[in-house]
Design a protein around this motif. Structure first.
Motif, short mmCIF file in Angstrom:
data_model
loop_
_atom_site.label_atom_id
_atom_site.label_comp_id
_atom_site.label_asym_id
_atom_site.label_seq_id
_atom_site.Cartn_x
_atom_site.Cartn_y
_atom_site.Cartn_z
N LEU A 116 0.83 -1.21 0.00
CA LEU A 116 0.00 0.00 0.00
C LEU A 116 0.86 1.26 0.00
O LEU A 116 0.57 2.22 -0.72
CB LEU A 116 -0.95 -0.01 1.21
N CYS A 119 2.29 1.64 -3.52
CA CYS A 119 1.29 2.09 -4.50
C CYS A 119 0.93 3.57 -4.29
O CYS A 119 0.72 4.30 -5.25
CB CYS A 119 0.04 1.23 -4.43
N LYS A 120 0.89 3.97 -3.04
CA LYS A 120 0.60 5.38 -2.74
C LYS A 120 1.73 6.27 -3.30
O LYS A 120 1.49 7.30 -3.92
CB LYS A 120 0.48 5.58 -1.23
N GLN A 121 2.94 5.81 -3.10
CA GLN A 121 4.12 6.54 -3.57
C GLN A 121 4.13 6.61 -5.10
O GLN A 121 4.58 7.60 -5.68
CB GLN A 121 5.37 5.85 -3.04
N THR A 125 -4.60 5.97 -6.90
CA THR A 125 -5.70 6.20 -5.97
C THR A 125 -6.24 4.83 -5.60
O THR A 125 -6.49 4.00 -6.47
CB THR A 125 -6.81 7.04 -6.64
N TYR A 149 -4.76 4.96 3.57
CA TYR A 149 -4.39 4.68 2.18
C TYR A 149 -5.57 4.76 1.22
O TYR A 149 -5.39 4.84 0.02
CB TYR A 149 -3.76 3.28 2.07
N THR A 151 -9.33 5.95 -0.43
CA THR A 151 -10.23 7.07 -0.70
C THR A 151 -11.67 6.65 -0.46
O THR A 151 -12.39 7.27 0.30
CB THR A 151 -10.03 7.56 -2.14
#
Ligand SMILES: [Mg+2]
Length: 232
Positions: A116, A119-121, A125, A149, A151
């Motif tokens: 996570l 993927c955020k880095q 979304t 993490y 939305t």
């Protein structure tokens, strides 16, 4: 490779270690409700019986044959019946204890948090699509520390649908403003997450840690969440 913008994750068994957390919870229910004093002296037999009933009732719930409340207490009631204990009150007590303890557990699947964060880095979304119950799932996200993490949390309650029905995937696109082409579903349940996403026209990443053989062709298939970091 398509450029994904939205990653939709399943929660139970995909990120949140349901198996470990549920086993720990069931053990606490067994002790709190003093089942040994009710004659259930073999914990493993109790757990095996519970899991069998739970699986059947979840399938019935997914198919719309029973409601949530029925699922929640009947899995314990049927378990007690198998041990020749016809105690509805005790079944409800066990159900309450289980529902109270389970979402306080925080064990995650190996590499979940790492994935996570990665993927955020990378700028994706991220959202969740889960057949679990809204308040329960929110609590799991909070205590395990992965809530920030995501939305959108798409649940059956919110969408009035369940995976694998196409309606929950369509609802997810509406709620997030995503298109099917830029979305991928990541999940551990072939019939529910993967085929559901496939029939909704989405890409799919099948997390299959047991490497269970099957005849389908998901877009991606991995045995460890770590492998997804090479894909995304
Ligand atoms: Mg799952």
């Amino acid at each position: 490779m398509p450029a994904y913008n939205h990653l939709f994750f399943d929660l139970d068994h995909t990120l949140w270690d349901f198996e470990a957390n549920s086993a720990h919870t069931l053990m606490q229910v067994y002790e709190e409700c003093q089942l040994a004093s009710h004659g259930i002296t073999d914990y493993d037999a109790f757990a095996t019986t519970y899991h069998a009933h739970n699986e059947v009732l979840w399938a019935r719930f997914r198919n719309g044959f029973i409601k949530r409340d029925e699922l929640r207490w009947k899995r314990f009631w049927l378990t007690l019946i198998d041990f020749k204990i016809g105690d509805t009150h005790l079944a409800h007590e066990m159900s309450s204890a289980y529902l109270e303890i389970l979402p306080t557990q925080r064990r995650l699947i190996p590499h979940a948090e790492e994935l996570l964060a990665y993927c955020k880095q990378q700028g994706y979304t991220m959202h969740l699509i889960t057949n679990g119950f809204e308040s329960t799932q929110r609590q799991k996200l909070q205590v395990s520390g992965i809530a920030p993490y995501f939305t959108e949390l798409i649940t059956s309650e919110r969408s009035n649908s369940v995976k694998p029905q196409a309606a929950i995937f369509q609802y997810a696109l509406q709620a997030t403003g995503a298109t099917a082409e830029e979305s991928i579903m990541i999940g551990d349940a072939l019939e529910i997450d993967i085929l559901g996403a496939f029939y909704a026209g989405w890409h799919q990443a099948y997390y299959n840690p047991a490497r269970t053989p099957h005849r389908h062709k998901p877009t991606y298939e991995v045995a460890s969440l770590e492998e997804l970091m090479k894909i995304f």
